[in-house]
Design a protein around this motif. Sequence first.
Motif, short mmCIF file in Angstrom:
data_model
loop_
_atom_site.label_atom_id
_atom_site.label_comp_id
_atom_site.label_asym_id
_atom_site.label_seq_id
_atom_site.Cartn_x
_atom_site.Cartn_y
_atom_site.Cartn_z
N UNK A 38 3.53 1.91 -25.26
CA UNK A 38 4.61 1.43 -26.12
C UNK A 38 4.16 0.38 -27.11
N UNK A 39 3.41 -0.59 -26.65
CA UNK A 39 2.97 -1.68 -27.53
C UNK A 39 1.98 -1.17 -28.58
N UNK A 40 1.02 -0.38 -28.16
CA UNK A 40 0.04 0.16 -29.11
C UNK A 40 0.73 1.11 -30.08
N UNK A 41 1.59 1.98 -29.53
CA UNK A 41 2.34 2.90 -30.38
C UNK A 41 3.20 2.15 -31.38
N UNK A 42 3.88 1.10 -30.91
CA UNK A 42 4.73 0.29 -31.78
C UNK A 42 3.90 -0.32 -32.91
N UNK A 43 2.76 -0.91 -32.55
CA UNK A 43 1.89 -1.54 -33.54
C UNK A 43 1.44 -0.53 -34.60
N UNK A 44 1.00 0.64 -34.15
CA UNK A 44 0.52 1.66 -35.08
C UNK A 44 1.64 2.18 -35.97
N UNK A 45 2.79 2.44 -35.37
CA UNK A 45 3.93 2.94 -36.15
C UNK A 45 4.39 1.89 -37.16
N UNK A 52 5.27 -1.47 -42.48
CA UNK A 52 6.17 -2.62 -42.40
C UNK A 52 7.33 -2.53 -43.40
N UNK A 53 7.65 -1.32 -43.82
CA UNK A 53 8.71 -1.10 -44.80
C UNK A 53 9.97 -0.58 -44.10
N UNK A 54 11.12 -1.09 -44.49
CA UNK A 54 12.38 -0.62 -43.95
C UNK A 54 12.58 0.85 -44.31
N UNK A 55 13.41 1.52 -43.52
CA UNK A 55 13.64 2.95 -43.71
C UNK A 55 15.11 3.17 -44.07
N UNK A 56 15.34 4.02 -45.05
CA UNK A 56 16.70 4.36 -45.44
C UNK A 56 16.99 5.76 -44.91
N UNK A 57 18.05 5.86 -44.10
CA UNK A 57 18.49 7.15 -43.56
C UNK A 57 19.91 7.36 -44.06
N UNK A 65 11.04 -2.90 -38.00
CA UNK A 65 10.77 -3.17 -36.59
C UNK A 65 11.70 -2.39 -35.67
N UNK A 66 12.90 -2.10 -36.10
CA UNK A 66 13.83 -1.30 -35.31
C UNK A 66 13.48 0.19 -35.41
N UNK A 67 13.07 0.64 -36.57
CA UNK A 67 12.65 2.04 -36.73
C UNK A 67 11.42 2.32 -35.87
N UNK A 68 10.47 1.39 -35.86
CA UNK A 68 9.27 1.56 -35.04
C UNK A 68 9.65 1.60 -33.56
N UNK A 69 10.59 0.78 -33.16
CA UNK A 69 11.06 0.77 -31.77
C UNK A 69 11.67 2.12 -31.40
N UNK A 70 12.48 2.69 -32.28
CA UNK A 70 13.10 3.98 -32.00
C UNK A 70 12.06 5.09 -31.87
N UNK A 71 11.08 5.09 -32.75
CA UNK A 71 10.06 6.14 -32.72
C UNK A 71 9.18 6.02 -31.49
N UNK A 72 8.73 4.81 -31.15
CA UNK A 72 7.84 4.67 -30.00
C UNK A 72 8.56 4.88 -28.68
N UNK A 73 9.87 4.74 -28.67
CA UNK A 73 10.63 4.94 -27.43
C UNK A 73 10.54 6.37 -26.92
N UNK A 74 10.38 7.33 -27.80
CA UNK A 74 10.27 8.73 -27.40
C UNK A 74 9.00 8.95 -26.57
N UNK A 133 7.94 -7.75 -29.18
CA UNK A 133 7.95 -6.51 -28.39
C UNK A 133 7.20 -6.72 -27.08
N UNK A 134 6.09 -7.40 -27.12
CA UNK A 134 5.30 -7.65 -25.91
C UNK A 134 6.08 -8.51 -24.92
N UNK A 135 6.70 -9.58 -25.37
CA UNK A 135 7.48 -10.45 -24.49
C UNK A 135 8.67 -9.71 -23.87
N UNK A 136 9.35 -8.94 -24.68
CA UNK A 136 10.49 -8.17 -24.19
C UNK A 136 10.05 -7.15 -23.16
#
Length: 158
Positions: A38-45, A52-57, A65-74, A133-136
Motif C-alpha cells: 500500500x505505501x509503495x503503491x501509494x508513493x508510486x501512484x 501530484x496533480x488533482x484529478x477531475x472526474x 492524495x485521495x485519488x492515489x488512496x483510492x487506486x492503491x486500495x484495490x 499514509x504511513x502513520x494511518x
Amino acid sequence: MRKRALMVIDFFYPPFKKWFTLHTFRYMAAGGITAATGIIGYFLIYNYILHQQDVTIGPYLVTAHIAALAIESVSTFIVGFTLNKYLVFTQSNLKGRIQLFRYATVVATNILLNYALMKILVEGFQFYPTIAKTLITIVLAVFSYFSQKYFSFRVKKE
C-alpha cells in the motif's frame, strides 16, 4: 506456494517467539507485506502516475492524495485478503464468500477512516501525504487485526 511462503515467514519467527505467537507473527508479516504494498503503491501512484496533480472526474475534483488512496486500495485489498485467507487465518471454517464479504466490510471501514484521517492530516495539519499514509496504516493495522481475527476469519463454533 503456501508452504513456501509460510516457510519464509516462519524462518524469521525464532527471534520474536518470546513476544508473539506464531499466528500473530504471521499476521504481522502478512500485514507488513500488505502495508508495504500500500505505501509503495501509494508513493508510486501519487508521485509518478498522478504527478501530484488533482484529478477531475466529470464535475468533481479529487485531490491527488485521495485519488492515489483510492487506486492503491484495490491492490492492497487483493493482496491483504489473499495473505490473510491462505497464510494467517487458515483455521476459519466460514465459507470463502462470507470471509470475502466480511473482509470487504472491514476494508471499507478502513478506507473511510483512511479518507477521513488523510483529510485531517494532509489538509488540516499539512502533513506530507506519504508520511500521513504511513502513520494511518500503523494505527489501522491494530484495528484490522482484531476485526479480521474476531469477525472476518473467525472460527465458527460447531
